[in-house]
Design a protein around this motif. Structure first.
Motif, PDB file in Angstrom:
ATOM      1  N   ARG A  16      -1.377   3.376   2.957  1.00 54.63           N
ATOM      2  CA  ARG A  16      -1.398   2.119   2.201  1.00 54.63           C
ATOM      3  C   ARG A  16      -0.729   2.348   0.850  1.00 54.63           C
ATOM      4  O   ARG A  16      -1.065   3.289   0.135  1.00 54.63           O
ATOM      5  N   THR A  17       0.219   1.498   0.537  1.00 53.07           N
ATOM      6  CA  THR A  17       0.870   1.622  -0.760  1.00 53.07           C
ATOM      7  C   THR A  17      -0.111   1.288  -1.880  1.00 53.07           C
ATOM      8  O   THR A  17      -1.205   0.764  -1.637  1.00 53.07           O
ATOM      9  N   LEU A  18       0.282   1.594  -3.079  1.00 51.83           N
ATOM     10  CA  LEU A  18      -0.593   1.556  -4.237  1.00 51.83           C
ATOM     11  C   LEU A  18      -1.401   0.260  -4.331  1.00 51.83           C
ATOM     12  O   LEU A  18      -0.846  -0.825  -4.424  1.00 51.83           O
ATOM     13  N   ASP A  19      -2.717   0.409  -4.316  1.00 53.59           N
ATOM     14  CA  ASP A  19      -3.624  -0.729  -4.469  1.00 53.59           C
ATOM     15  C   ASP A  19      -4.233  -0.630  -5.858  1.00 53.59           C
ATOM     16  O   ASP A  19      -5.309  -0.075  -6.044  1.00 53.59           O
ATOM     17  N   ALA A  20      -3.502  -1.126  -6.842  1.00 51.58           N
ATOM     18  CA  ALA A  20      -3.917  -0.964  -8.236  1.00 51.58           C
ATOM     19  C   ALA A  20      -3.784  -2.280  -8.969  1.00 51.58           C
ATOM     20  O   ALA A  20      -3.402  -3.301  -8.408  1.00 51.58           O
ATOM     21  N   GLY A  21      -4.086  -2.221 -10.260  1.00 58.07           N
ATOM     22  CA  GLY A  21      -4.010  -3.413 -11.088  1.00 58.07           C
ATOM     23  C   GLY A  21      -5.350  -4.096 -11.172  1.00 58.07           C
ATOM     24  O   GLY A  21      -6.223  -3.919 -10.323  1.00 58.07           O
ATOM     25  N   SER A  22      -5.533  -4.864 -12.217  1.00 53.05           N
ATOM     26  CA  SER A  22      -6.727  -5.663 -12.408  1.00 53.05           C
ATOM     27  C   SER A  22      -7.981  -4.795 -12.436  1.00 53.05           C
ATOM     28  O   SER A  22      -8.176  -4.034 -13.352  1.00 53.05           O
ATOM     29  N   ASP A  23      -8.832  -4.844 -11.389  1.00 53.84           N
ATOM     30  CA  ASP A  23     -10.072  -4.079 -11.413  1.00 53.84           C
ATOM     31  C   ASP A  23      -9.874  -2.620 -11.028  1.00 53.84           C
ATOM     32  O   ASP A  23     -10.828  -1.853 -10.990  1.00 53.84           O
ATOM     33  N   LYS A  24      -8.638  -2.215 -10.734  1.00 54.27           N
ATOM     34  CA  LYS A  24      -8.327  -0.819 -10.461  1.00 54.27           C
ATOM     35  C   LYS A  24      -7.259  -0.365 -11.458  1.00 54.27           C
ATOM     36  O   LYS A  24      -6.094  -0.209 -11.111  1.00 54.27           O
ATOM     37  N   PRO A  25      -7.635  -0.191 -12.714  1.00 57.84           N
ATOM     38  CA  PRO A  25      -6.637   0.088 -13.744  1.00 57.84           C
ATOM     39  C   PRO A  25      -6.051   1.483 -13.616  1.00 57.84           C
ATOM     40  O   PRO A  25      -6.742   2.433 -13.265  1.00 57.84           O
ATOM     41  N   LEU A  26      -4.765   1.606 -13.914  1.00 57.41           N
ATOM     42  CA  LEU A  26      -4.087   2.885 -14.000  1.00 57.41           C
ATOM     43  C   LEU A  26      -3.467   2.990 -15.382  1.00 57.41           C
ATOM     44  O   LEU A  26      -2.912   2.013 -15.899  1.00 57.41           O
ATOM     45  N   LEU A  65      -8.920 -12.153  -8.640  1.00 51.36           N
ATOM     46  CA  LEU A  65      -7.898 -13.101  -8.193  1.00 51.36           C
ATOM     47  C   LEU A  65      -6.586 -12.900  -8.941  1.00 51.36           C
ATOM     48  O   LEU A  65      -5.726 -13.778  -8.932  1.00 51.36           O
ATOM     49  N   GLY A  66      -6.418 -11.740  -9.547  1.00 50.77           N
ATOM     50  CA  GLY A  66      -5.260 -11.515 -10.389  1.00 50.77           C
ATOM     51  C   GLY A  66      -4.164 -10.696  -9.747  1.00 50.77           C
ATOM     52  O   GLY A  66      -3.979 -10.690  -8.528  1.00 50.77           O
ATOM     53  N   VAL A  67      -3.433  -9.980 -10.596  1.00 45.36           N
ATOM     54  CA  VAL A  67      -2.302  -9.162 -10.154  1.00 45.36           C
ATOM     55  C   VAL A  67      -2.845  -7.825  -9.689  1.00 45.36           C
ATOM     56  O   VAL A  67      -3.172  -6.949 -10.492  1.00 45.36           O
ATOM     57  N   ARG A  68      -2.954  -7.660  -8.406  1.00 44.84           N
ATOM     58  CA  ARG A  68      -3.457  -6.428  -7.819  1.00 44.84           C
ATOM     59  C   ARG A  68      -2.768  -6.184  -6.495  1.00 44.84           C
ATOM     60  O   ARG A  68      -2.174  -7.085  -5.900  1.00 44.84           O
ATOM     61  N   GLY A  69      -2.870  -4.954  -6.010  1.00 42.39           N
ATOM     62  CA  GLY A  69      -2.238  -4.622  -4.739  1.00 42.39           C
ATOM     63  C   GLY A  69      -0.739  -4.794  -4.783  1.00 42.39           C
ATOM     64  O   GLY A  69      -0.072  -4.436  -5.757  1.00 42.39           O
ATOM     65  N   VAL A  70      -0.183  -5.372  -3.735  1.00 45.51           N
ATOM     66  CA  VAL A  70       1.268  -5.532  -3.647  1.00 45.51           C
ATOM     67  C   VAL A  70       1.805  -6.427  -4.756  1.00 45.51           C
ATOM     68  O   VAL A  70       2.989  -6.355  -5.120  1.00 45.51           O
ATOM     69  N   ARG A  71       0.964  -7.265  -5.336  1.00 49.15           N
ATOM     70  CA  ARG A  71       1.415  -8.171  -6.396  1.00 49.15           C
ATOM     71  C   ARG A  71       1.938  -7.410  -7.623  1.00 49.15           C
ATOM     72  O   ARG A  71       2.772  -7.925  -8.351  1.00 49.15           O
ATOM     73  N   VAL A  72       1.422  -6.204  -7.831  1.00 49.56           N
ATOM     74  CA  VAL A  72       1.914  -5.380  -8.934  1.00 49.56           C
ATOM     75  C   VAL A  72       3.410  -5.115  -8.763  1.00 49.56           C
ATOM     76  O   VAL A  72       4.159  -5.042  -9.735  1.00 49.56           O
ATOM     77  N   ALA A  73       3.848  -4.974  -7.504  1.00 44.61           N
ATOM     78  CA  ALA A  73       5.238  -4.605  -7.223  1.00 44.61           C
ATOM     79  C   ALA A  73       6.205  -5.775  -7.265  1.00 44.61           C
ATOM     80  O   ALA A  73       7.419  -5.564  -7.323  1.00 44.61           O
ATOM     81  N   VAL A  93       3.367   2.436   7.234  1.00 40.07           N
ATOM     82  CA  VAL A  93       2.927   2.054   5.891  1.00 40.07           C
ATOM     83  C   VAL A  93       2.393   0.628   5.950  1.00 40.07           C
ATOM     84  O   VAL A  93       2.791  -0.157   6.811  1.00 40.07           O
ATOM     85  N   MET A  94       1.481   0.325   5.023  1.00 39.37           N
ATOM     86  CA  MET A  94       1.007  -1.054   4.941  1.00 39.37           C
ATOM     87  C   MET A  94       0.747  -1.416   3.486  1.00 39.37           C
ATOM     88  O   MET A  94       0.468  -0.559   2.649  1.00 39.37           O
ATOM     89  N   ALA A  95       0.865  -2.695   3.203  1.00 41.36           N
ATOM     90  CA  ALA A  95       0.695  -3.200   1.847  1.00 41.36           C
ATOM     91  C   ALA A  95      -0.653  -3.899   1.705  1.00 41.36           C
ATOM     92  O   ALA A  95      -1.079  -4.624   2.609  1.00 41.36           O
ATOM     93  N   PRO A  96      -1.316  -3.720   0.561  1.00 44.14           N
ATOM     94  CA  PRO A  96      -2.582  -4.429   0.310  1.00 44.14           C
ATOM     95  C   PRO A  96      -2.359  -5.789  -0.338  1.00 44.14           C
ATOM     96  O   PRO A  96      -1.341  -6.035  -0.986  1.00 44.14           O
ATOM     97  N   MET A  97      -3.316  -6.672  -0.144  1.00 45.91           N
ATOM     98  CA  MET A  97      -3.368  -7.985  -0.815  1.00 45.91           C
ATOM     99  C   MET A  97      -2.202  -8.908  -0.456  1.00 45.91           C
ATOM    100  O   MET A  97      -1.729  -9.688  -1.283  1.00 45.91           O
ATOM    101  N   ILE A  98      -1.745  -8.839   0.765  1.00 42.51           N
ATOM    102  CA  ILE A  98      -0.724  -9.783   1.249  1.00 42.51           C
ATOM    103  C   ILE A  98      -1.388 -11.137   1.498  1.00 42.51           C
ATOM    104  O   ILE A  98      -2.474 -11.212   2.100  1.00 42.51           O
ATOM    105  N   ALA A  99      -0.732 -12.221   1.060  1.00 41.14           N
ATOM    106  CA  ALA A  99      -1.309 -13.560   1.226  1.00 41.14           C
ATOM    107  C   ALA A  99      -0.480 -14.472   2.121  1.00 41.14           C
ATOM    108  O   ALA A  99      -1.020 -15.429   2.687  1.00 41.14           O
ATOM    109  N   THR A 100       0.825 -14.193   2.255  1.00 43.63           N
ATOM    110  CA  THR A 100       1.697 -15.087   3.019  1.00 43.63           C
ATOM    111  C   THR A 100       2.646 -14.301   3.904  1.00 43.63           C
ATOM    112  O   THR A 100       2.875 -13.108   3.695  1.00 43.63           O
ATOM    113  N   ALA A 101       3.236 -14.990   4.860  1.00 42.77           N
ATOM    114  CA  ALA A 101       4.229 -14.358   5.734  1.00 42.77           C
ATOM    115  C   ALA A 101       5.458 -13.932   4.944  1.00 42.77           C
ATOM    116  O   ALA A 101       6.084 -12.909   5.233  1.00 42.77           O
TER     117      ALA A 101
END
Length: 524
Positions: free
Chosen positions: A313-323, A336-344, A371-379
């Motif tokens: 799984r690619t980086l699942d970070a941002g928001s409640d998982k700060p780096l 509900l913010g910028v996390r998971g794939v949204r960071v990229a 590989v897989m991406a976290p927090m995908i919302a749409t096709a």
């Protein structure tokens, strides 16, 4: 007066109460060491002694218990933890015990901020911290006292190495004030057939001679201390092949976050890695690791699974998982913010560098990479990710289904990717609008809730129609009571902490596909 907690291992038992010693207190920051270099030099040998003692203990046990203790031994020798502690001695003039304490606190804070499974690994770091600090101070580390008769163990929480070394003949039941269903206490208790209740607030204040424990109902009541073991689940036996009694295959995979996790998973018989949480490799990084550094870190995790399937799984970070190297700013609603794939999306080069490193690690080790991406919302998001993965030379790309919109559009998403994996922890949180870290709404995050199972069924049906695999890598995958239901809904693989594999594998071997489908129909 009966207390309630979370039942994590079924069975009922009653017996005398034995309280496990609490953690060490924070060491003093005085006196200032006379020779800082010499003081810093004490840390690595102490950690080596702790790791050696844990390795000796690992050799005295087997199966799931051995895997857990080996993982703890590897954590004790973690070069990042030791380097951080040594730096604190040199730069802040701290005594070695206090420096180890402070260094461990940083790692624990990062894990706790991540929530879920990662948050529960903070207890493992505390165990390693206490053992190293005790060695430096020349005192005995806290832990389970030597038992001479059958007893109910009560603790604030139990360290994984202590849990792994328990004698099921002497431990009637386990009760902890803290912990959760994916803690090592819960996983090992299920594997050993010991009734267990975790998150039982107030149990340490109970002063009765004994306790009566119902691991299925999650209740704990005072008793007179008489020994009564009403029922216990047999210890799990599994041959290492994920399949039902009628031969229907269900791949049993491992969730890992480090090389130590991967080695433990391989030893436990995992058929592959269903979830490699790459954020573990970033937790202590002050700046983004180079491609070469990432490649080496990933290769260490993939190496035990050469020739076997591995899903990264690619980086699942941002928001409640700060780096530290990602300045995400403050958000009013982190979940509900910028996390998971949204960071990229705004930093695609971050993802591209990671994909390059992952592809290189697979080439170095011979693992069968996905590989897989976290927090995908749409096709459209799924397509964007898959295109970048394939441009990096990775042939097989998938996505996590943990946003309700993704579950509802599973057919469209599966048209863009090769597989999907359901993250039931986050999916439940979003379906029920219930923070998974908030105890007051914990009941809503129960993965057996009908609404969640219906979404799982919808995704599995879409996968079957597309001829593509649908896995589960959330907490639900490790639940022996729920695994047959997930299988009956059409899930093709289950990924979990390695210590849960044997119990889960044995559970599935006792049921057939028609039985699983009947259970699924009743539950959803």
């Amino acid at each position: 007066m009966s207390l309630s907690g979370v039942g994590v291992s079924p069975g009922r038992a009653e017996g005398p109460r034995v309280v496990v010693a609490t953690d060490l207190r924070k060491p003093d920051d005085q006196p200032v060491p006379a020779d800082l270099a010499e003081e810093a030099g004490r840390i690595a040998p102490a950690a080596a002694r702790v790791a050696a003692r844990l390795s000796d203990r690992a050799r005295s046990v087997s199966g799931d218990a051995r895997s857990v203790v080996e993982t703890t031994a590897a954590m004790a020798a973690d070069p990042a933890l030791l380097a951080s502690a040594e730096q604190l001695v040199r730069e802040q003039s701290l005594p070695a015990p206090r420096a180890v304490w402070e260094a461990a606190a940083k790692f624990m804070a990062a894990l706790e901020a991540a929530g879920g499974y990662l948050a529960e690994r903070a207890r493992d770091v505390a165990d390693v911290r206490d053992r190293i600090v005790a060695d430096l101070l020349g005192v005995a580390p806290p832990g389970v006292p030597e038992l001479t008769s059958p007893s109910v163990l009560v603790a604030r929480d139990l360290a994984p190495a202590d849990t792994a070394g328990l004698d099921p003949e002497l431990v009637l039941a386990l009760v902890t004030e803290e912990g959760g269903p994916t803690s090592h206490t819960a996983i090992l208790a299920r594997a050993m057939g010991i009734p267990a209740v975790v998150a039982c607030s107030g149990v340490l204040a109970v002063e009765s001679p004994g306790l009566a424990v119902d691991g299925a109902a999650g209740t704990v009541s005072p008793s007179d201390g008489s020994v009564r073991a009403a029922s216990r689940k047999p210890r799990a036996e599994w041959d290492g092949v994920g399949a039902l009694a009628d031969g229907h295959p269900v791949k049993l995979l491992a969730n890992v976050g480090s090389a130590a996790d991967a080695r433990a998973a391989a030893d436990a018989g995992a058929e592959g890695i269903g979830l490699f949480r790459t954020e573990f490799c970033y937790l202590s990084a002050a700046e983004e690791p180079s491609v070469d550094a990432q490649r080496a870190a990933y290769a260490a995790v993939l190496a035990p699974f050469a020739g076997k399937p591995v899903i990264v799984r690619t980086l699942d970070a941002g928001s409640d998982k700060p780096l530290a190297f990602l300045d995400m700013g403050d958000e009013p609603n982190p979940a509900l913010g910028v996390r998971g794939v949204r960071v990229a999306f705004d930093r695609p080069e971050l993802l591209d560098r990671q994909l390059t490193a992952i592809a290189g690690a697979a080439a170095d080790t011979g693992a069968e990479l996905s590989v897989m991406a976290p927090m995908i919302a749409t096709a459209a998001e799924a397509r964007w990710f898959a295109e970048r993965a394939r441009a990096a030379g990775i042939a097989r790309a998938g996505v996590m289904i943990e946003v309700p919109a993704a579950a509802l559009c599973a057919r469209e998403i599966l048209a863009e990717v090769d597989f999907v994996s359901l993250g039931t922890n986050d999916l439940a949180q979003y379906v029920f609008a219930a923070d998974r870290q908030l105890g007051a709404v914990a009941a809503l995050n129960d993965p057996s809730q009908t609404a969640l199972l219906r979404l799982v069924g919808m995704v599995a049906e879409a996968g079957a129609a597309a001829g593509k695999p649908v896995g589960v890598c959330g907490e639900a995958a490790a639940d022996p009571g729920l695994a047959p239901v997930l299988t009956g809904l059409g899930v093709t693989s289950l990924s979990m902490n390695s210590a849960a594999l044997a119990s889960l594998g044995a559970t599935l071997r006792a049921v057939d596909l028609p039985g699983c489908r009947e259970a699924a129909a009743k539950a959803s």
